[in-house]
Design an enzyme around this catalytic site. Structure first.
Site, PDB file in Angstrom:
ATOM      1  N   LYS A 175      30.667 -16.206  37.894  1.00 31.94           N
ATOM      2  CA  LYS A 175      30.702 -17.394  38.705  1.00 31.94           C
ATOM      3  C   LYS A 175      31.949 -17.301  39.512  1.00 31.94           C
ATOM      4  O   LYS A 175      32.863 -18.007  39.138  1.00 31.94           O
ATOM      5  CB  LYS A 175      30.330 -18.658  38.070  1.00 31.94           C
ATOM      6  CG  LYS A 175      29.759 -19.815  38.977  1.00 31.94           C
ATOM      7  CD  LYS A 175      30.321 -20.896  38.698  1.00 31.94           C
ATOM      8  CE  LYS A 175      31.540 -21.617  39.270  1.00 31.94           C
ATOM      9  NZ  LYS A 175      31.630 -21.880  40.923  1.00 31.94           N
ATOM     10  N   GLU A 250      42.670 -19.538  31.703  1.00 32.76           N
ATOM     11  CA  GLU A 250      43.765 -19.401  32.457  1.00 32.76           C
ATOM     12  C   GLU A 250      44.207 -20.791  33.439  1.00 32.76           C
ATOM     13  O   GLU A 250      43.326 -20.727  34.352  1.00 32.76           O
ATOM     14  CB  GLU A 250      43.960 -18.075  33.479  1.00 32.76           C
ATOM     15  CG  GLU A 250      43.702 -16.845  32.392  1.00 32.76           C
ATOM     16  CD  GLU A 250      45.058 -16.521  31.644  1.00 32.76           C
ATOM     17  OE1 GLU A 250      46.173 -17.190  32.153  1.00 32.76           O
ATOM     18  OE2 GLU A 250      44.989 -15.764  30.575  1.00 32.76           O
ATOM     19  N   CYS A 284      49.358 -19.690  40.745  1.00 32.40           N
ATOM     20  CA  CYS A 284      49.312 -20.341  39.441  1.00 32.40           C
ATOM     21  C   CYS A 284      50.960 -20.234  39.204  1.00 32.40           C
ATOM     22  O   CYS A 284      51.328 -21.008  38.350  1.00 32.40           O
ATOM     23  CB  CYS A 284      48.513 -19.909  38.575  1.00 32.40           C
ATOM     24  SG  CYS A 284      48.539 -18.007  38.388  1.00 32.40           S
ATOM     25  N   GLU A 385      50.883 -29.898  39.825  1.00 29.62           N
ATOM     26  CA  GLU A 385      50.881 -28.788  40.753  1.00 29.62           C
ATOM     27  C   GLU A 385      50.413 -29.383  41.965  1.00 29.62           C
ATOM     28  O   GLU A 385      49.217 -29.777  42.121  1.00 29.62           O
ATOM     29  CB  GLU A 385      49.620 -28.011  40.226  1.00 29.62           C
ATOM     30  CG  GLU A 385      49.944 -26.443  39.903  1.00 29.62           C
ATOM     31  CD  GLU A 385      48.830 -25.774  39.376  1.00 29.62           C
ATOM     32  OE1 GLU A 385      47.903 -26.402  39.131  1.00 29.62           O
ATOM     33  OE2 GLU A 385      48.904 -24.608  39.463  1.00 29.62           O
TER      34      GLU A 385
HETATM   35  N1  LIG Z   1      46.843 -18.929  34.940  1.00 26.70           N
HETATM   36  C1  LIG Z   1      46.258 -18.463  35.923  1.00 26.70           C
HETATM   37  O1  LIG Z   1      46.529 -16.925  35.884  1.00 26.70           O
HETATM   38  C2  LIG Z   1      45.520 -18.935  37.190  1.00 26.70           C
HETATM   39  C3  LIG Z   1      45.380 -18.019  38.159  1.00 26.70           C
HETATM   40  C4  LIG Z   1      44.578 -18.554  39.307  1.00 26.70           C
HETATM   41  C5  LIG Z   1      44.411 -19.961  39.373  1.00 26.70           C
HETATM   42  N2  LIG Z   1      44.926 -20.639  38.387  1.00 26.70           N
HETATM   43  C6  LIG Z   1      44.772 -22.195  38.605  1.00 26.70           C
HETATM   44  O2  LIG Z   1      43.527 -22.500  39.221  1.00 26.70           O
HETATM   45  C7  LIG Z   1      43.672 -23.829  39.849  1.00 26.70           C
HETATM   46  C8  LIG Z   1      43.282 -23.534  41.283  1.00 26.70           C
HETATM   47  O3  LIG Z   1      41.828 -23.078  41.588  1.00 26.70           O
HETATM   48  P1  LIG Z   1      40.555 -24.163  41.662  1.00 26.70           P
HETATM   49  O4  LIG Z   1      40.892 -25.179  42.574  1.00 26.70           O
HETATM   50  O5  LIG Z   1      39.389 -22.830  42.108  1.00 26.70           O
HETATM   51  O6  LIG Z   1      40.444 -24.613  40.183  1.00 26.70           O
HETATM   52  P2  LIG Z   1      39.139 -25.344  39.728  1.00 26.70           P
HETATM   53  O7  LIG Z   1      39.165 -25.767  38.302  1.00 26.70           O
HETATM   54  O8  LIG Z   1      38.646 -26.359  40.719  1.00 26.70           O
HETATM   55  O9  LIG Z   1      37.831 -24.364  39.722  1.00 26.70           O
HETATM   56  C9  LIG Z   1      37.871 -23.141  39.027  1.00 26.70           C
HETATM   57  C10 LIG Z   1      36.590 -22.520  38.704  1.00 26.70           C
HETATM   58  O10 LIG Z   1      35.796 -23.393  38.069  1.00 26.70           O
HETATM   59  C11 LIG Z   1      34.648 -23.957  38.541  1.00 26.70           C
HETATM   60  N3  LIG Z   1      34.371 -25.225  37.882  1.00 26.70           N
HETATM   61  C12 LIG Z   1      34.895 -26.370  38.351  1.00 26.70           C
HETATM   62  N4  LIG Z   1      34.513 -27.412  37.506  1.00 26.70           N
HETATM   63  C13 LIG Z   1      33.763 -26.703  36.653  1.00 26.70           C
HETATM   64  C14 LIG Z   1      32.915 -27.520  35.325  1.00 26.70           C
HETATM   65  N5  LIG Z   1      33.144 -28.661  35.339  1.00 26.70           N
HETATM   66  N6  LIG Z   1      32.608 -26.450  34.439  1.00 26.70           N
HETATM   67  C15 LIG Z   1      32.627 -25.148  34.801  1.00 26.70           C
HETATM   68  N7  LIG Z   1      32.981 -24.604  35.833  1.00 26.70           N
HETATM   69  C16 LIG Z   1      33.923 -25.409  36.716  1.00 26.70           C
HETATM   70  C17 LIG Z   1      34.828 -23.833  39.935  1.00 26.70           C
HETATM   71  O11 LIG Z   1      33.606 -23.802  40.533  1.00 26.70           O
HETATM   72  C18 LIG Z   1      35.587 -22.531  39.931  1.00 26.70           C
HETATM   73  O12 LIG Z   1      34.651 -21.656  39.972  1.00 26.70           O
HETATM   74  C19 LIG Z   1      45.134 -24.161  39.943  1.00 26.70           C
HETATM   75  O13 LIG Z   1      45.218 -25.144  38.687  1.00 26.70           O
HETATM   76  C20 LIG Z   1      45.690 -22.773  39.584  1.00 26.70           C
HETATM   77  O14 LIG Z   1      47.167 -22.905  38.843  1.00 26.70           O
HETATM   78  C21 LIG Z   1      45.392 -20.212  37.210  1.00 26.70           C
HETATM   79  C1  LIG Z   2      47.655 -14.626  38.238  1.00 24.59           C
HETATM   80  N1  LIG Z   2      48.063 -14.442  39.658  1.00 24.59           N
HETATM   81  C2  LIG Z   2      49.660 -14.534  39.731  1.00 24.59           C
HETATM   82  C3  LIG Z   2      47.719 -13.103  40.337  1.00 24.59           C
HETATM   83  C4  LIG Z   2      47.431 -15.430  40.414  1.00 24.59           C
HETATM   84  C5  LIG Z   2      47.680 -16.859  40.089  1.00 24.59           C
HETATM   85  O1  LIG Z   2      47.313 -17.754  40.682  1.00 24.59           O
END
Ligand SMILES: NC(=O)c1ccc[n+]([C@@H]2O[C@H](COP(=O)([O-])OP(=O)(O)OC[C@H]3O[C@@H](n4cnc5c(N)ncnc54)[C@H](O)[C@@H]3O)[C@@H](O)[C@H]2O)c1
Ligand SMILES: C[N+](C)(C)CC=O
Length: 499
Positions: A175, A250, A284, A385
Site C-alpha cells: 500500500k 521506520e 526522515c 519534525e
Molecule cells: N525511518 C525511515 O526510514 C522513514 C523513511 C521515510 C519516512 N519516514 C517518516 O514518515 C513520515 C512522513 O511520511 P507520511 O506523511 O507518508 O507518513 P504517514 O504516517 O502519514 O503515512 C505513511 C503511510 O501510512 C499510511 N497510514 C496512515 N494512517 C494509517 C493508519 N491508521 N493505518 C494504516 N496505515 C496508515 C499512509 O496512507 C501511508 O501509506 C515522517 O515522519 C518521516 O520521518 C521515516
Molecule cells: C530512509 N531514507 C533516507 C531513504 C528516506 C527517509 O525519509
C-alpha cells in the site's frame, strides 16, 4: 490519460466502489493521473490472494535461487525503465529529477542485493547436548506481509520492503501513500513482466484509515512493515495486536548534525545545507538540528545563510533546480505553522520562512529554505519534525554538552559528527543513541548496511542481512537418529487406583 489500476491476484482492477482519486503534481497542481481509490473490500481480496499464493506454495515452492533470479530480473528492468520511473517519481513528488534518478539506482541496487542474498542462508547446525541427534535451525518466510509506504520516497521505501520480503519467500500486499502511487503501479507492471506468479505481489491504492487499517487488523496478514509517522505507527501497532502480527516500523527523526570547531569548515558548511535542504527537508534522516561549537557559531551561520540565499528553487525537471516544492498544500501549511511556532517560541529567523514570490512558482507548494538561530531543546521547533526545509541552530561548548543536546530527543534515527579529531568522533559516536551515525558525512545509506532507529524512530531494521531476517520465522529442527523407547512411564507398574 488512461486510469492506472490496482494489481490484485495477477489482474489489473478498479476499486469495487469505482471510487477514484486524482494524483496531483506539486509543482503546478495539475492532475497527472487518476487512480482507483481502494477500500477495505479491495484490501481483503488482495490479502486473500496473497494468503492463497502463500498457502498453496506458489512462491515458496520455487527454490531460493529461482526467487533470487526473478528479483535479479526486476533489478535489470528497473535499470531499463530508470528514466521513466524517475520522471514519474519527480512528477508525483516534486523532487528533482537528479534525486529521482539516484533513487532508481538505489532501488535497482536493493533488488540486486536481495537477489544475491536469497539463497545464501544455509541454516545453522546446533551442537546438540543429546547423543544420537541432529539439531539445526532454519529460517522460513513469515507468510503474508502488509507493506505500507510513505510519500517522500515512494518507490525507494517500498523497495526496501518488497525486495527482502520476496527474497525470503513471503507474499505481499503493498500500500503506497495515497498521494504517491505512480511508481508503485509501474513496479507491479515490472513484477508482471518478469513473470511473478499471480497473488505473490498485490497492490492496493487508498487511504491509510481504510486500506492501511485493514492490512494492520486482518488476521490473515502475518507481518506489517510500516514506514511513516508516529501517529499512524501507533494505530498500526494497536491494530496489529489482534493476531500478534510481527511488526517493523521506520518512523520519524529529528537528527542532530554536530559541528566541532576543528572540522573542515567549508565541507561542513556544504553538508549542513545538503543535510536538510535535500528533497526540501522531507527526509526522515534530515539534519534539521544543527549543533555548532560556540566559537565558530557566528562565522558558520553567516556562511550557511549566504549559501542558503543562493539555493535555486523550481521545477524538479529544470536542471538548475536544487530544491523542488513540498508534497502538498496541507504539508506546506504544516511547515508554515512550524515556522510561526519557531518565531513565537523566541528563535531568531535569519533567512527564509516564507513562500517564494517568483511568478513561475505561484502554483506550486514552495517554501523558502529557512534557518533559525538562538534555539534550545525545550522548543517544539527543535523537538518536532517539521519535515520541511528548516534548520534550527544550537550551540555547545564541550563534547559532553554536544552529546547531551544531541540525545535530548524522543527520536533516535540518525546523526552526524564533524571533526578532524577521530578520538573525539569515536567518543561521541559511542554515546549517541541513534541507528546511524555518520562521521564527516551526512546521508549515505546503501543496501549492505542496516537502517532504522532507536527510541521513537522505529522498531527493527531495514536493509542488509538484518532486513532479510525481519521477514523470516526461525524454526529449530531436532532429529533423534536412534529412537528407542524411553520407559519414562513404566509398562510393568501396577495401575494406581484414582480416588
Ligand atoms: N525511518 C525511515 O526510514 C522513514 C523513511 C521515510 C519516512 N519516514 C517518516 O514518515 C513520515 C512522513 O511520511 P507520511 O506523511 O507518508 O507518513 P504517514 O504516517 O502519514 O503515512 C505513511 C503511510 O501510512 C499510511 N497510514 C496512515 N494512517 C494509517 C493508519 N491508521 N493505518 C494504516 N496505515 C496508515 C499512509 O496512507 C501511508 O501509506 C515522517 O515522519 C518521516 O520521518 C521515516
Ligand atoms: C530512509 N531514507 C533516507 C531513504 C528516506 C527517509 O525519509
Amino acid at each position: 490519460m488512461a486510469m492506472k489500476r490496482m494489481y490484485i491476484n495477477g489482474k489489473w482492477v478498479e476499486a469495487k466502489s469505482n471510487e477514484k482519486r486524482e494524483i496531483i503534481n506539486p509543482f503546478n497542481q495539475e492532475v497527472i493521473e487518476t487512480v482507483p481509490r481502494g477500500s477495505r473490500e479491495d484490501t481483503k481480496e488482495a490479502i486473500q490472494a496473497a494468503r492463497s499464493a502463500f498457502d498453496e506454495g506458489v512462491w515458496g515452492s520455487l527454490t531460493a535461487a529461482e526467487r533470487g533470479d526473478l528479483l535479479f530480473q526486476v533489478a535489470q528492468k528497473i535499470k531499463e525503465y530508470k528514466q521513466e520511473l524517475a520522471e514519474l517519481e519527480s512528477l508525483n513528488t516534486g523532487k528533482t529529477l537528479t534525486e529521482s534518478l539516484a533513487d532508481m539506482d538505489g532501488i535497482a541496487g536493493v533488488f540486486q542485493y536481495y537477489a544475491g542474498l536469497a539463497d545464501k542462508d544455509g541454516g545453522l547446525m546446533i551442537e546438540s547436548p543429546n547423543p544420537n541427534s541432529v539439531s539445526r535451525v532454519v529460517r522460513e518466510p513469515v507468510g503474508v506481509c502488509g507493506l505500507i509506504a510513505p510519500w517522500n520516497y515512494p518507490l525507494l521505501q517500498a523497495s526496501w520492503k518488497l525486495a527482502p520480503a520476496l527474497a525470503a519467500g513471503n507474499t505481499v500486499v503493498l500500500k503506497p501513500a495515497e498521494i504517491t502511487p505512480l511508481t508503485s503501479i509501474k513496479m507491479c507492471e515490472i513484477f508482471e513482466e518478469v513473470g511473478f506468479p499471480k497473488g505473490v505481489v498485490n497492490l492496493v491504492l487508498g487511504p491509510g484509515s481504510t486500506v492501511g487499517s485493514e492490512l494492520a487488523e486482518n488476521p490473515l496478514v502475518d507481518l506489517i512493515s510500516f514506514t511513516g509517522g508516529g501517529e499512524a505507527g501507533r494505530h498500526i501497532m494497536k491494530a496489529a495486536s489482534g493476531n500478534f502480527k510481527k511488526i517493523s516500523m521506520e518512523l520519524g527523526g529529528k537528527n542532530p548534525n554536530i559541528v566541532f570547531a576543528d572540522a573542515d569548515f567549508d565541507t561542513a558548511v556544504d553538508y549542513a545545507l545538503n543535510a536538510v535542504f535535500f528533497h526540501a527537508g522531507q527526509v526522515c534522516s534530515a539534519g534539521a538540528r544543527l549543533l555548532v561549537e560556540k566559537k565558530i557559531h557566528d562565522r558558520f551561520v553567516e556562511a550557511i545563510v549566504e549559501r542558503t540565499r543562493k539555493i535555486n528553487i523550481g521545477s524538479g525537471f529544470n536542471e538548475a533546480t536544487e530544491m523542488g516544492p513540498v508534497i502538498s498544500a496541507e504539508h506546506l501549511e504544516s511547515i508554515e505553522q512550524y515556522i510561526q511556532l519557531g518565531i513565537q517560541e523566541g528563535a531568531t529567523l535569519v533567512v527564509g520562512g516564507k513562500r517564494p514570490t517568483a511568478p513561475e512558482l505561484q502554483k506550486g507548494y514552495f517554501i523558502e529554505p529557512t534557518i533559525f538561530t538562538n534555539c534550545h531543546t525545550k522548543m517544539r521547533i527543535v523537538q518536532e519534525e517539521s519535515f520541511g526545509p528548516v534548520i534550527t541552530v544550537e550551540t555547545f561548548e564541550t563534547e559532553e554538552e554536544a552529546v547531551r543536546l544531541a540525545n535530548d530527543s524522543l527520536y533516535g534515527l540518525a546523526g552526524a559528527v564533524w571533526t578532524n579529531d577521530m578520538n573525539c568522533a569515536e567518543r561521541i559516536v559511542k554515546k549517541l543513541r541513534m541507528g546511524t551515525v555518520w562521521i564527516n558525512d551526512f546521508h549515505p545509506y546503501f543496501p549492505q548496511a542496516p537502517w532504522g532507529g532507536y527510541k521513537q524512530s522505529g522498531i527493527g531494521r531495514e536493509l542488509s542481512h538484518v532486513g532479510l531476517e525481519e521477514y523470516t520465522e526461525i524454526k529449530h529442527i531436532y532429529m533423534n537418529t536412534n529412537p528407542e523407547p524411553m520407559h519414562w512411564f513404566k509398562e510393568e507398574n501396577a495401575k494406581v487406583e484414582l480416588v
